[in-house]
Design an enzyme around this catalytic site. Structure first.
Site, short mmCIF file in Angstrom:
data_model
loop_
_atom_site.label_atom_id
_atom_site.label_comp_id
_atom_site.label_asym_id
_atom_site.label_seq_id
_atom_site.Cartn_x
_atom_site.Cartn_y
_atom_site.Cartn_z
N HIS A 1 0.84 -1.19 0.00
CA HIS A 1 0.00 0.00 0.00
C HIS A 1 0.88 1.24 0.00
CE1 HIS A 1 0.72 -0.88 4.25
NE2 HIS A 1 0.29 0.32 4.59
N HIS B 1 1.32 3.90 1.98
CA HIS B 1 1.85 4.61 3.15
C HIS B 1 3.37 4.68 3.11
CE1 HIS B 1 -2.03 3.86 5.69
NE2 HIS B 1 -2.16 4.84 4.83
N ASP C 1 5.81 4.42 5.11
CA ASP C 1 6.69 3.45 5.76
C ASP C 1 6.72 2.11 5.02
OD1 ASP C 1 3.99 3.23 6.64
OD2 ASP C 1 4.58 2.05 8.38
N HIS C 2 5.94 2.00 3.95
CA HIS C 2 5.97 0.80 3.11
C HIS C 2 6.46 1.10 1.69
CE1 HIS C 2 3.67 -1.83 5.92
NE2 HIS C 2 3.31 -0.65 6.38
N HIS D 1 -7.60 -1.31 5.50
CA HIS D 1 -6.58 -0.39 6.02
C HIS D 1 -6.45 0.81 5.07
CE1 HIS D 1 -3.09 1.01 8.15
NE2 HIS D 1 -2.34 0.91 7.07
N ASP E 1 -0.35 -4.46 5.95
CA ASP E 1 -1.09 -4.06 7.15
C ASP E 1 -2.52 -4.58 7.13
OD1 ASP E 1 1.14 -2.81 8.04
OD2 ASP E 1 0.50 -0.77 7.53
N HIS F 1 4.53 -5.14 10.24
CA HIS F 1 5.02 -4.51 11.47
C HIS F 1 5.19 -5.54 12.58
CE1 HIS F 1 4.31 -0.24 10.31
NE2 HIS F 1 3.36 -0.77 9.57
#
Length: 284
Positions: free
Chosen positions: A54, A56, A58-59, A110, A134, A172
């Site tokens: 996805h 975001h 941090d990905h 998410h 996530d 995570h």
């Protein structure tokens, strides 16, 4: 099929999936490209594609730099907001990297464009693998930032139909907090109590999960997997993807660096304000 688990940032994981005959490799959720390339070089493999679950940061924040360092690299995902995306994938689409098959599973909840990836090799003793970002995690799932609880339920139900021997690689490491929360919700649940004790007794690199089991009894030893997306976690701190300064969540303030970074564009856009904190450690 060999999977390298790479811890990055505060509690993220990125992955390097290696086809051991051709030495072709695929990365999943690249957040720290230099760290990934160190392992690519150490393993002596050829990196051909990136699978992003996805958009975001941090990905996906490492995609632009990785694409710059590796011209021609395919960056794949289901959401056009993913950095440096070269091709948008569709639900049910199948890819091939050497002997590795990839089935793309749209798992909204998410985010609206969240994609999970189911990987396997024919005639191989290794179990198949699911990279769930996530969506699915150990004793939890991602928060519903763009989708509904019904969408998340349907996504998890679909993942639950995968073969029971499937290894799950999540985005995570939040296993302990998820289990601690589960114990508060169901204090008399023996499965939760046993798994919480198990998780506390093990080093972080030894946690794992499989799908298809009954409740929390489906855990087993395996690769590191995780809880839920840190975007919804109180106290989660992030760095601006452009100026690298430390951010703190704010519902109404534009970052003092003058930039807005909407990790959830549209109705669920979040704006941020910078937090300057002496001694804070920014990872990645």
């Amino acid at each position: 099929m060999k999977v390298k688990v790479i811890p990055v940032l505060e509690d993220n994981y990125m992955y390097l999936v290696i086809e051991e005959i051709t030495r072709e490799a695929v990365a999943v959720d690249v957040a720290v490209p230099k760290r990934l390339l160190e392992i690519v070089g150490r393993e002596g493999v050829s990196l051909t594609a990136v699978l992003t679950t996805h958009h975001h940061w941090d990905h996906a924040r490492g995609n632009p730099e990785l694409a710059r360092l590796r011209p021609g690299l395919a960056v794949l995902g289901a959401d056009e907001r993913i950095f440096s995306l070269t091709r948008r994938l569709a639900h049910g689409e199948e890819l091939r990297f050497g002997a590795i098959h990839v089935r793309c599973l749209l798992t909204p909840g998410h985010t609206s464009g969240h994609m999970s990836y189911f990987l396997w090799e024919d005639d191989c003793p290794d179990p198949p693998a699911l990279f769930s970002g996530d969506a699915l995690s150990v004793a939890g799932c991602g928060s519903c930032l763009e989708g509904s609880a019904q969408q998340m339920y349907q996504s998890l139900a679909e993942l639950g139909t995968l073969p029971p021997e499937t290894k799950v690689f999540c985005g995570h490491e939040h296993t302990l907090s998820n289990l601690e929360f589960a114990q508060k919700v169901e204090p008399c649940n023996d499965h939760v109590r046993a798994k919480l004790s198990w998780a506390k007794a093990r080093p972080l690199s030894g946690l794992g999960k499989r799908v298809g089991g009954t409740g929390f009894g489906a855990f087993r030893e395996g690769p590191m997997v995780t809880r839920a997306c840190g975007h919804s976690r109180r106290g989660m701190r992030m760095t601006c993807p452009q100026c690298r300064r430390l951010w703190a969540r704010s519902a109404s303030t534009t970052p003092s660096c003058g930039r807005e970074y909407g990790c959830c564009p549209g109705a669920s856009t979040v704006t941020w304000t910078l937090r300057k904190a002496s001694g804070d450690r920014v990872l990645g």
